[in-house]
Motif scaffolding. Structure first.
Motif, short mmCIF file in Angstrom:
data_model
loop_
_atom_site.label_atom_id
_atom_site.label_comp_id
_atom_site.label_asym_id
_atom_site.label_seq_id
_atom_site.Cartn_x
_atom_site.Cartn_y
_atom_site.Cartn_z
N GLN A 31 60.35 40.18 79.62
CA GLN A 31 59.48 41.38 79.65
C GLN A 31 59.26 41.84 81.08
N ILE A 32 59.12 40.86 81.97
CA ILE A 32 58.93 41.22 83.38
C ILE A 32 60.19 41.90 83.93
N MET A 59 58.90 35.69 78.16
CA MET A 59 57.91 36.17 79.14
C MET A 59 58.62 36.77 80.35
N GLN A 60 59.63 36.06 80.83
CA GLN A 60 60.38 36.54 82.00
C GLN A 60 61.16 37.81 81.65
#
Lengths: 623, 341
Positions: B315-316, B312-313
């Motif tokens: 992708q950010i 998730m991180q």
């Protein structure tokens, strides 16, 4: 038949007369696969660029592709645009574009007598008439005698216009929405430029599709210009909107931006946990795309997990938000109560749809208010706010976050399908002038940490973030001891904590704006609305005033607690009319809060917003 | 943060004991689990404010109240969801989910599955006593068939669920089993779980002295355990028996017990491989059940897969590096505006 493709392009001047109009309602209707939402969207974008005020209403079935040509498969898009302030998509259409017999059948009731009906004559075959339950052909019998009927062989004209284009028949067939859009652009003297740019960027990898769609659009425009059945063009001047910079915005997009802005201003990560549900899903789509804003989205395994993850993010010191619609709110009740008990900030957005149960998923309603107020076990007061228009979703999403973190409480933001998917011009806020959201997480002091000590003004408890040395503490759903937050079954303590939580919610009233009366401050009748009813009430009031009568209305963006002056306001009116898309939710709350109030409900649960005319008639009856 | 760099005095079990009075029944297996968790965490170099215990509902779910760490006693079955949200916004914490056979495998079964398949970096301790204790003695999803309880006066007609099978089917990356009466083994397994990046799922056999006393005694009892338990050790054969003279071989797809005293059986023994890429072998181990086979304890599976929170991180971070940090004004103003003057 006119061969539109042979005509010269870019006719800048029409030979036909132009008449001025103030306000027009156009309704595009067809099969769900006919691209009517797209045509409506494009018409809206151009309307925006032309400087009119407008409001839109997409109305489509829950089925993705109901059988072609059938009544349940009809999808429509209505727009009202004007040189005046417009706050609703309008009641009945001045112009209906019906792409097939089913679309005509379903939408005839939404069209003004004497209004213009443009039908795609090519598809009014015996078979498709039968599918749409027409006993006889409405184009040849007396059904449409009260309307200006324009029989246009849209499919054939499109085919003809594209006969030299290297497309499959099915692809040619799909271009007819642009042909109809082109006709509308001519009728209201709009430029094709915006839509052509859009087509070019949308299909940039498929030049043959770009060429065909542009050709169909121009062919429609030119056809309208030369056909004798369209005798004149209409001109709608720019609306006199407040000075500023504007964009077109739909409610769900505005909601997503409101959350992003609030988290940004607060210096926090926005975490959005959600489970796909109509009509809330597009908030998830919007936020999932905003990775470079640090937005974290999680498509959860179910509605409960969605709120659970949001609560976890809030516990972790960030902005936890979950979004859903009515049935999902039912599933979230227990977790919502946990957030109330744990006194954590949380925003739940309920994009209401027509219930009960699965109900009519794509249709609008306001009948979740009492669920939001009371749908939990035990004493569990909660803050409730509601946007009044698509653009207002930005402001209220921002407000929901602000209240949640300031008061350490869950807030329910009650949008609805009508706002979520409708669009209007949005006067853009100045980023520097957005309200501040200040968050102070505690750190260890000299005295033992008290997780349930309270701010004397707001009664909020401290928001201690896991990982902070010296503040280790436990929270949970069991009854909490005052100050320490330890498990307590002490009877007096339980009473005290329940009183404190209720008082905390009441004190939000000191933090929100007072209600404002639009019109005289006393009189015979006050119209009191909330949420998405603003537009129709505003427009009805305008009409009443134009008729020479006085009328007052108050609109609530804050439903729990009520604005602190509401009680005082309503005392100055003999009667209060409460129009809602439910069977009397706000009415119930008003009667509970202000016993003896002479409040009268005006209720509708048909999955459709009020028509202005309905409201005007009801108000006149009471004046 | 200064606490990360400054040398810290060693932590003791006492540092992890909260003031709240422990209210489990005298003799409850949860006491041993609590003490072992506290001792195990004290040995690690992570300060207690970095620990969070999240639980659902049930006897074992009172656990967070007794830990002097951050804690959240949530609602029935939903602890994995809250822990997931917390993990997504905070990469530094050591997050522990305490659940039971009812909480985790019945009402919260859905969340357990999804939390495992996502490989969220959490440690889940599933305390299995095969009964609903807090509601005073109804059968649970792990109760044996024919079991007589208050809600099954004629015996349960439900086939029990196997917690570790669910973990394997959900592709959990760390899967282990331990028991309340062996604190040394439990501590080893908990340490391994804590070190694992990604989801760690640990089933702990636990005795409910009031409603299901001695449910695991036929397996784990003093007199029987040597012959009915097999401790898994990576790279070693599955040897068990009082005289360490029994092991496991494969007969086709079926594990069979062989006698090591018989020299012809000393080769082709099953060698434990917790890192096996495919889950088949670990699944086979979960099927070794009493009374036909010795029951395996230890680490069934420990593989590596990127964690959900890391992905998730990532992708950010990627989005930021590709298109730059989001500009609120640009977002709000969008690509098509007009001005009214």
């Amino acid at each position: 038949m006119v061969d539109a493709s042979k005509m010269t392009e870019e006719k800048t001047k029409t030979s036909k007369p132009q008449s001025k109009m103030s306000s027009i309602i156009v309704r595009f209707a067809g099969d769900s696969g006919d691209g009517m939402q797209l045509a409506g969207d494009q018409f809206t974008d151009t309307t925006a660029v032309m400087g009119n005020d407008f409001a839109t209403l997409p109305d489509y079935p829950a089925e993705i592709r109901a059988p072609a040509g059938t009544l349940p498969g009809v999808s429509s898009f209505q727009i009202q645009f004007s040189d005046q302030i417009v706050s609703t998509p309008g009641d009945l259409a001045d112009v209906l574009i019906a792409m097939n017999p089913a679309a005509l059948k379903v939408n005839l009731v939404n069209t003004k007598k004497n209004g213009m009906i443009i039908v795609n004559e090519s598809v009014f075959t015996e078979q498709s008439l039968k599918k749409a339950n027409w006993q006889t052909n409405p184009l040849t019998d007396a059904t449409l005698k009260d309307y200006q009927l324009l029989k246009v062989p849209l499919s054939d004209l499109t085919k003809n216009a594209l006969k030299d284009h290297p497309l499959k028949l099915q692809e040619v067939e799909r271009c007819k929405n642009f042909f109809s859009l082109g006709m509308m652009f001519w009728l209201y003297d709009r430029s094709l430029e915006h839509t052509i740019n859009w087509i070019q960027s949308k299909f940039k990898r498929r030049p043959e599709i770009v060429n065909a769609n542009v050709a169909a659009l121009k062919a429609g425009y030119n056809y309208a210009d030369i056909t004798e059945t369209m005798p004149s063009q209409y001109k709608i001047e720019k609306a006199k909107l407040e000075p500023g910079t504007y964009r077109k915005i739909s409610g769900n997009t505005a909601t997503a931006m409101g959350f992003v802005a609030a988290a940004h201003i607060a210096g926090k990560t926005l975490f959005y946990g959600s489970y796909p549900i109509t009509p809330a899903s597009s908030i998830l789509h919007e936020l999932a795309a905003l990775k470079n804003f640090g937005v974290k989205t999680l498509q959860a395994e179910d509605e409960i997990a969605a709120i659970g993850t949001a609560i976890g993010a809030s516990f972790g010191g960030h902005i936890g938000v979950t979004g859903t619609s009515g049935p999902g709110l039912c599933l979230k009740s227990e977790a919502l109560n946990l957030a109330i008990m744990a006194e954590l900030p949380l925003v739940v957005i309920d994009v209401q749809r027509a219930g009960p149960s699965t109900g009519m998923p794509t249709k609008t309603e306001q009948a979740d208010l009492l669920q939001a107020m009371f749908g939990r076990n035990g004493e569990s007061p909660i803050a409730i706010v509601a946007p009044r228009s698509p653009a207002d979703c930005f402001r209220m999403a921002f407000e929901a976050v602000r209240i949640a973190v300031k008061f350490m409480t869950p807030v329910i933001l009650m949008s609805e399908g009508f706002l979520a998917e409708g669009s209007e011009p949005w006067k853009l806020p100045e980023i520097e002038k957005l309200p501040k959201i200040e968050i102070n997480h505690p750190s260890a002091g000299k005295t033992p940490f008290m997780p349930y000590a309270r701010d004397p003004k707001t009664l909020a408890r401290p928001w201690a973030v896991p990982g902070t040395p010296g503040l280790e503490h436990r929270i949970g759903g069991l009854a909490k001891a005052d100050l320490t937050g330890g498990v307590s079954y002490d009877p007096a303590n339980n009473q005290k904590m329940i009183n404190l939580r209720a008082e905390k919610i009441r004190r939000i009233a000191d933090d929100i704006p007072e209600a404002v009366v639009n019109g005289p401050e006393s009189g015979k009748l006050l119209v009191l609305g909330w949420g998405g009813r603003y537009g129709s009430i505003y427009q009805a009031a305008q009409e009443i005033r134009r008729g020479g009568q006085e009328i007052s209305f108050v609109h609530l963006n804050y439903v729990n607690p009520f604005p602190r002056n509401l009680g005082k306001i309503i005392k100055h009116f003999e009667k209060i009319l409460v129009p809602e898309l439910n069977m009397g939710h706000l009415l119930f709350l008003l009667r509970a809060e202000f016993p003896g109030v002479n409040a009268i409900g005006f209720n509708k649960v048909q999955g459709q917003p009020f028509q202005v005319s309905e409201l005007v008639a009801k108000i006149k009856e009471l004046l | 943060m200064s606490t990360d760099t400054a040398p810290k005095p060693p932590q003791s079990r006492d540092d992890f004991i909260s003031g709240q009075e422990v209210r489990w029944c005298p003799g409850c297996g949860d006491y041993a689990i609590l003490a072992t968790v506290q001792r195990t965490l004290a040995k690690r170099q992570i300060p207690r404010e970095k620990y969070v215990f999240v639980s659902g509902i049930g006897c074992s779910s009172r656990f967070p109240y007794y830990m002097n760490t951050y804690g959240f006693h949530t609602i029935h079955g939903r602890a994995p969801t809250i822990a997931t949200g917390l993990r997504c916004v905070n990469p530094e914490l050591s997050i522990w989910v305490i659940t039971g056979d009812g909480d985790g495998l019945s009402i919260g079964g859905n969340h357990l599955i999804h939390c495992m398949r996502r490989n969220v970096d959490l440690n889940i301790l599933l305390v299995n006593n095969r009964i609903y204790g807090l509601t005073k003695g109804q059968y649970s999803p792990t109760s044996e068939i024919s079991k007589v309880t208050k809600s099954t006066p004629f015996g349960s007609i439900e086939h029990p669920i196997n917690a570790l099978c669910i973990a394997i089917a959900s592709e959990a990356t760390f899967i282990a089993r331990t028991l309340d009466t062996d604190p040394v083994h439990m501590s080893y397994v908990l340490s391994r779980a804590a070190e694992h990046r990604g989801i760690s799922f640990v089933e702990i056999y636990q005795n409910c002295i009031i409603f299901n006393d001695k449910t695991f005694t036929p397996i784990t009892g003093r007199d029987t355990r040597d012959d009915r338990m097999v401790y898994l050790e990576h790279g070693k054969p599955l040897v068990f028996g009082k005289k360490k003279n029994k092991a496991i071989k494969l007969n086709g797809l079926d594990p069979v017990i062989v006698d090591l005293d018989d020299s012809q059986h000393q080769k082709d023994l099953v060698i434990h491989d917790e890192k096996a890429k495919e889950p088949h072998y670990a699944y086979l181990l979960t099927q070794m059940e009493y009374p036909e086979m010795p029951v395996p304890f230890g680490v069934f599976r420990a593989i590596e897969r990127p964690t959900y929170n890391k992905l998730m991180q990532n992708q950010i971070d990627q989005a930021v590096s590709m298109i730059g940090k989001g500009d609120l004004r640009k977002l709000i103003y969008g690509s098509s505006t007009w001005t009214v003057s």
